[in-house]
Design a protein around this motif. Structure first.
Motif, mmCIF file in Angstrom:
data_model
loop_
_atom_site.group_PDB
_atom_site.id
_atom_site.type_symbol
_atom_site.label_atom_id
_atom_site.label_comp_id
_atom_site.label_asym_id
_atom_site.label_seq_id
_atom_site.Cartn_x
_atom_site.Cartn_y
_atom_site.Cartn_z
ATOM 1 N N GLY A 115 0.700 -1.274 -0.132
ATOM 2 C CA GLY A 115 0.134 -0.017 0.025
ATOM 3 C C GLY A 115 0.892 1.307 0.194
ATOM 4 N N TRP A 116 2.051 1.110 0.140
ATOM 5 C CA TRP A 116 3.017 2.325 -0.073
ATOM 6 C C TRP A 116 3.277 2.780 -1.435
ATOM 7 C CZ3 TRP A 116 4.700 4.600 4.259
ATOM 8 C CH2 TRP A 116 4.134 4.121 5.603
ATOM 9 N N ARG A 117 3.202 4.234 -1.730
ATOM 10 C CA ARG A 117 3.618 4.574 -2.901
ATOM 11 C C ARG A 117 4.624 5.981 -2.840
ATOM 12 N NH1 ARG A 117 1.647 9.836 -4.189
ATOM 13 N NH2 ARG A 117 -0.206 10.348 -2.962
ATOM 14 N N VAL A 118 5.506 5.972 -3.905
ATOM 15 C CA VAL A 118 6.512 6.974 -3.830
ATOM 16 C C VAL A 118 5.788 8.167 -4.009
ATOM 17 C CG1 VAL A 118 8.473 8.070 -4.882
ATOM 18 C CG2 VAL A 118 8.315 5.653 -4.489
ATOM 19 N N GLY A 119 5.947 9.335 -3.150
ATOM 20 C CA GLY A 119 5.472 10.733 -3.294
ATOM 21 C C GLY A 119 6.613 11.892 -2.615
ATOM 22 N N ARG A 155 14.156 16.293 -2.317
ATOM 23 C CA ARG A 155 15.128 15.808 -3.024
ATOM 24 C C ARG A 155 16.494 15.124 -2.453
ATOM 25 N NH1 ARG A 155 15.918 21.980 -4.655
ATOM 26 N NH2 ARG A 155 16.400 22.110 -2.501
ATOM 27 N N THR A 156 16.477 15.165 -1.405
ATOM 28 C CA THR A 156 17.590 14.639 -0.464
ATOM 29 C C THR A 156 17.416 12.901 -0.116
ATOM 30 O OG1 THR A 156 16.835 15.219 1.712
ATOM 31 C CG2 THR A 156 18.231 16.700 0.658
ATOM 32 N N HIS A 157 16.263 12.508 -0.336
ATOM 33 C CA HIS A 157 15.986 11.058 0.000
ATOM 34 C C HIS A 157 14.633 10.771 -0.502
ATOM 35 C CE1 HIS A 157 14.325 13.318 3.417
ATOM 36 N NE2 HIS A 157 13.476 12.477 3.589
ATOM 37 N N VAL A 158 14.508 9.543 -0.560
ATOM 38 C CA VAL A 158 13.165 9.018 -1.042
ATOM 39 C C VAL A 158 11.909 9.110 0.047
ATOM 40 C CG1 VAL A 158 11.670 6.854 -1.979
ATOM 41 C CG2 VAL A 158 14.025 7.334 -2.802
ATOM 42 N N GLU A 161 -1.714 5.584 2.218
ATOM 43 C CA GLU A 161 -3.054 6.427 2.274
ATOM 44 C C GLU A 161 -4.044 4.957 2.147
ATOM 45 O OE1 GLU A 161 -2.018 10.286 -0.052
ATOM 46 O OE2 GLU A 161 -2.974 8.650 -1.320
ATOM 47 N N GLN A 162 -5.262 5.575 2.922
ATOM 48 C CA GLN A 162 -6.524 4.543 2.927
ATOM 49 C C GLN A 162 -7.711 5.587 2.908
ATOM 50 O OE1 GLN A 162 -6.682 2.288 6.500
ATOM 51 N NE2 GLN A 162 -6.039 0.526 5.272
ATOM 52 N N GLY A 163 -8.507 5.069 1.682
ATOM 53 C CA GLY A 163 -9.662 5.760 2.066
ATOM 54 C C GLY A 163 -9.564 7.193 1.395
#
Length: 186
Positions: free
Chosen positions: A70-74, A78-81, A86-88
Motif C-alpha cells: 500500500g505504499w507509494r513514492v511521493g 530531493r535529499t531522500h526517498v 493512504e487509505q480511503g
C-alpha cells in the motif's frame, strides 16, 4: 488539520514500523519522527517515520513489496526517498528512507530529538504550526509558513551537535507543481 496530541500515536507508529519491516526489510532501523513523535504536541494525525536503509540498493530491492503493502513514492523532497501510505483517500503514514550516511544527522531526527528536550522550542514550533494552519490555503502554504521557525530551531539543534547550519528546505521548487513537498517535521 491539526489535532491535540493522541496517546495512540506511539502504538500507530509501532504498527506502521511492523508493516514496513514485513513488506520491506526486517533489518531496517525504524524511528518515529514528526510532531506525532513529540509527546504533547499538536499535529496532523499522520505518522511520520524514518527508515535507515542497509545500503544503496536496499530500497530498490524491497520497493515492490512496499508497493504491494500500500505504499507509494511521493513528495518533492530531493535529499531522500519518501513513500506515502493512504487509505480511503486519507494520508495515514509518511516514511522517509535515509541512506546510512544520512542517518546520523537527518533533519527529521535532529528536530524530533531537539523538540523532545527543549519545551520552549516545542511550544514555539507548535504556535507556528497553529498560525500556519489558520492561514494556509493548501499543504504547500502550510509547510512554507513554518520554514523560518524550523530553520531557527534546526540551526540551534545542529550547533548543539557541533554541526554547521544548513538550509532545511530540501524540496523541489514551487514551479514543479508538486504539492506533496514536506518539511522535516509534519
Amino acid at each position: 488539520m491539526l489535532v491535540e496530541y493522541d496517546s495512540d500515536w506511539p502504538r500507530l507508529f509501532d504498527d506502521a514500523a511492523e508493516a514496513l519491516r514485513s513488506a520491506g526489510n526486517p533489518a531496517w532501523t525504524i524511528e518515529h519522527i514528526g510532531s506525532t513523535a513529540v509527546p504533547g504536541m499538536m499535529a496532523k494525525p499522520v505518522i511520520d517515520i524514518a527508515v535507515r536503509l542497509v545500503d544503496q540498493g536496499d530500497l530498490d530491492h524491497h520497493r515492490q513489496g512496499l508497493e504491494r503493502g500500500g505504499w507509494r513514492v511521493g513528495s518533492g523532497v530531493r535529499t531522500h526517498v519518501v513513500m506515502l501510505f493512504e487509505q480511503g483517500g486519507a494520508r495515514l503514514r509518511i516514511a522517509h528512507f535515509f541512506a546510512p550516511e544520512q542517518w546520523p544527522n537527518a533533519h527529521q531526527r535532529v528536530l524530533r530529538d531537539w523538540l523532545r528536550t527543549h519545551p520552549d522550542d516545542a511550544a514555539r514550533y507548535q504556535h507556528a504550526k497553529q498560525e500556519a494552519a489558520r492561514r494556509a490555503t493548501g499543504r504547500r502554504n502550510y509547510n512554507d509558513a513554518k520554514t523560518a521557525v524550523i530553520q531557527e530551531i534546526m540551526d540551534r539543534a545542529r550547533a548543539a551537535r557541533g554541526l554547521p547550519a544548513v538550509n532545511v528546505h530540501d524540496k523541489q521548487s514551487h514551479a514543479s507543481g508538486n504539492e506533496e513537498a514536506r518539511h522535516p517535521e509534519g
